[in-house]
Design an enzyme around this catalytic site. Structure first.
Site, PDB file in Angstrom:
ATOM      1  N   GLY A  15     -28.104  40.835 -60.941  1.00  0.00           N
ATOM      2  CA  GLY A  15     -29.462  39.760 -60.133  1.00  0.00           C
ATOM      3  C   GLY A  15     -30.463  39.476 -60.768  1.00  0.00           C
ATOM      4  O   GLY A  15     -30.300  37.926 -60.734  1.00  0.00           O
ATOM      5  N   HIS A 437       8.701  40.520 -51.253  1.00  0.00           N
ATOM      6  CA  HIS A 437       9.097  42.239 -51.332  1.00  0.00           C
ATOM      7  C   HIS A 437       9.709  41.857 -52.208  1.00  0.00           C
ATOM      8  O   HIS A 437      10.300  41.178 -53.115  1.00  0.00           O
ATOM      9  CB  HIS A 437      10.125  41.589 -49.730  1.00  0.00           C
ATOM     10  CG  HIS A 437      11.125  43.189 -49.514  1.00  0.00           C
ATOM     11  ND1 HIS A 437      11.038  43.969 -49.066  1.00  0.00           N
ATOM     12  CD2 HIS A 437      12.125  42.749 -50.237  1.00  0.00           C
ATOM     13  CE1 HIS A 437      11.297  44.738 -49.432  1.00  0.00           C
ATOM     14  NE2 HIS A 437      12.332  44.182 -50.110  1.00  0.00           N
TER      15      HIS A 437
END
Length: 461
Positions: A15, A437
């Protein structure tokens, strides 16, 4: 009043360095930053980066076992060399630290590799006695591991020190049940260390979805970790070259090393906050508003030191938003809702975003879509490991309130699932998405019927 800097940052973790770099490099602010240890902070130097590399290393035995299940008769890992791994790990952390240092220097940030404390609302004092003034001060000091106050606690180590071991212990005790404890339990186990994990709760990973917690607890046991629930250490004693640990159930056991993974606390002690009037929460965290501003207008705080959501990407976003708001004339708040997270266990990870099933029920009505199955890849190799996918849906709005995945690469999948959930996607929109798939992830768009419809009783019922 003339200041030495427009901004002075205390703390060189994720940060702090982001705020400093944006304020100076993009907006031209005069910025100074003090870091008493190494640039990069908890995540880069002693947290998620080295830990993830250890996860990769520890996964080799499982990969070899899986390959034997696919017909590779000579698949074997051989001997794991901690010395080789440590040398490469140290080199990588040094490289990353230099990247951070170079980024700050290129942005024009003045770096001070020493501790800084607050003198007043606009002044910090460095360890060498030098004082610097700034129009704004940003506290990004992070957190530090907390250790239970029990006799002999000085004999135990903290999770930060796992990366600094000269050699791997033969037998280790990890104390705690959070993501740090669970991840290191699977790492140590995978590297051939006899691993015991003791946690006072009835399932690991408190705060996560209960079904996922139960599956994670079972996985630890299945992979060979000696999981001891409902117990805590009461005393540590030196016994020759080993450590004798007495638990609160009266059992005593011996270990080569004991590590505390019992949470982290905001690193605010000794910062000089008493000189400023900055308000603290009960646990020592700095109290801030939605703009990361403290009770003192010139002082802000981001990251773990505020104890909002203690994750690296959150600290980065908070630091960047602070710089945009104060120096870029682009006011920006950070939403702390729907923040995704992952626990990097082996072989299955846990990914989570949004409400858990328990939280959703507390909130009100919810439809639960869940499936548990053996993924094709591991099933073919002979593994009985189960995978779980769960969506929590508001029955009135059809909005997806949460998603939980326990399975291979769950961290990767939850990042992608977090995007539509953050956008407010509905279950119908998930259903309208064509499946890929064969993948495990296709289950997220093929669950048509809820496994549970929960309706909160009305008042008086």
């Amino acid at each position: 009043m003339t200041f030495d800097y427009d901004l002075f940052v205390i703390g060189g973790g994720s940060g702090g360095v982001r705020a400093a770099r944006i304020a100076s490099g993009e907006y031209g602010a005069r910025v100074g930053l003090a870091e008493e240890s190494r640039l990069g902070g908890t995540c880069v130097i002693r947290g998620c980066v080295p830990k993830k590399l250890m996860v990769f290393a520890s996964n080799a035995p499982l990969m070899a076992e899986e390959m034997r299940g696919y017909g590779w008769t000579q698949a074997d890992t051989g001997h794991f060399s901690w010395d080789i791994f440590r040398e490469k790990l140290d080199a990588e952390l040094n490289r990353l630290e230099q990247v951070y240092k170079s980024g700050q220097e290129k942005a024009g940030v003045d770096l001070y590799f020493q501790r800084a404390t607050l003198v007043d609302h606009h002044t910090v004092e460095l360890a060498d006695g030098t004082r610097k003034t700034a129009k704004y001060i940003l506290i990004a000091a992070g957190g530090r591991p907390s250790v239970p106050d029990i006799p002999g606690k000085e004999l135990g180590l903290i999770s930060d020190q796992i990366f600094l071991l000269d050699k791997l212990p033969r037998r280790i005790l990890l104390i705690g049940g959070g993501f740090i404890a669970c991840e290191f339990a699977t790492i140590m186990n995978g590297m051939g260390v006899e691993t015991v994990l003791a946690y006072r709760g009835d399932a690991v990973l408190r705060g996560f979805d209960r079904q996922a917690r139960d599956m994670a607890s079972q996985q630890l046991t299945d992979m060979g970790v000696d999981l001891r629930l409902g117990v805590s250490p009461a005393k540590l004693e030196k016994d020759g070259d080993r450590i004798a640990v007495t638990f609160d159930d009266g059992v005593t056991d011996h270990f080569d090393a004991v590590f505390f993974a019992t949470g982290r606390a905001p690193y605010t002690k000794g910062l000089g906050l008493e000189n400023t009037g900055v308000r603290l929460k009960g646990n020592g965290a700095i109290e801030v508003d939605e703009w990361s501003q403290t009770s003192v207008p010139s002082i802000f705080a981001v990251g773990d030191v505020t104890d909002r959501i203690n994750l690296t990407p959150v600290a980065i976003r908070e630091g960047h938003s602070f710089a945009d708001t104060i120096f870029g004339s682009k006011p920006r708040k950070v939403s702390h809702e729907n923040v995704a997270s992952a626990v990097y266990m082996r072989p299955h990870e846990l990914g989570s975003v949004g409400l858990t099933e328990e939280q959703a029920k507390e909130r009100g009505d919810v439809d639960v879509y869940a499936t548990v199955f053996r993924p094709m890849r591991s099933m073919f190799a002979g593994s009985d490991a189960r995978m779980m996918m769960k969506l929590l849906v508001d029955p009135d709005t059809d909005k997806v309130l949460g998603c939980h995945i326990f399975g291979p690469e769950a961290g990767e999948m939850i990042q992608l699932a977090a995007i539509p959930i953050t956008m407010g996607a509905t279950k119908a929109q998930f259903d309208a998405t064509m499946a890929v798939h064969p993948t495990a992830a296709e289950e997220l768009v093929t669950m048509r019927q809820p496994t549970l419809r929960y309706r909160k009783p009305k008042d008086g019922e």
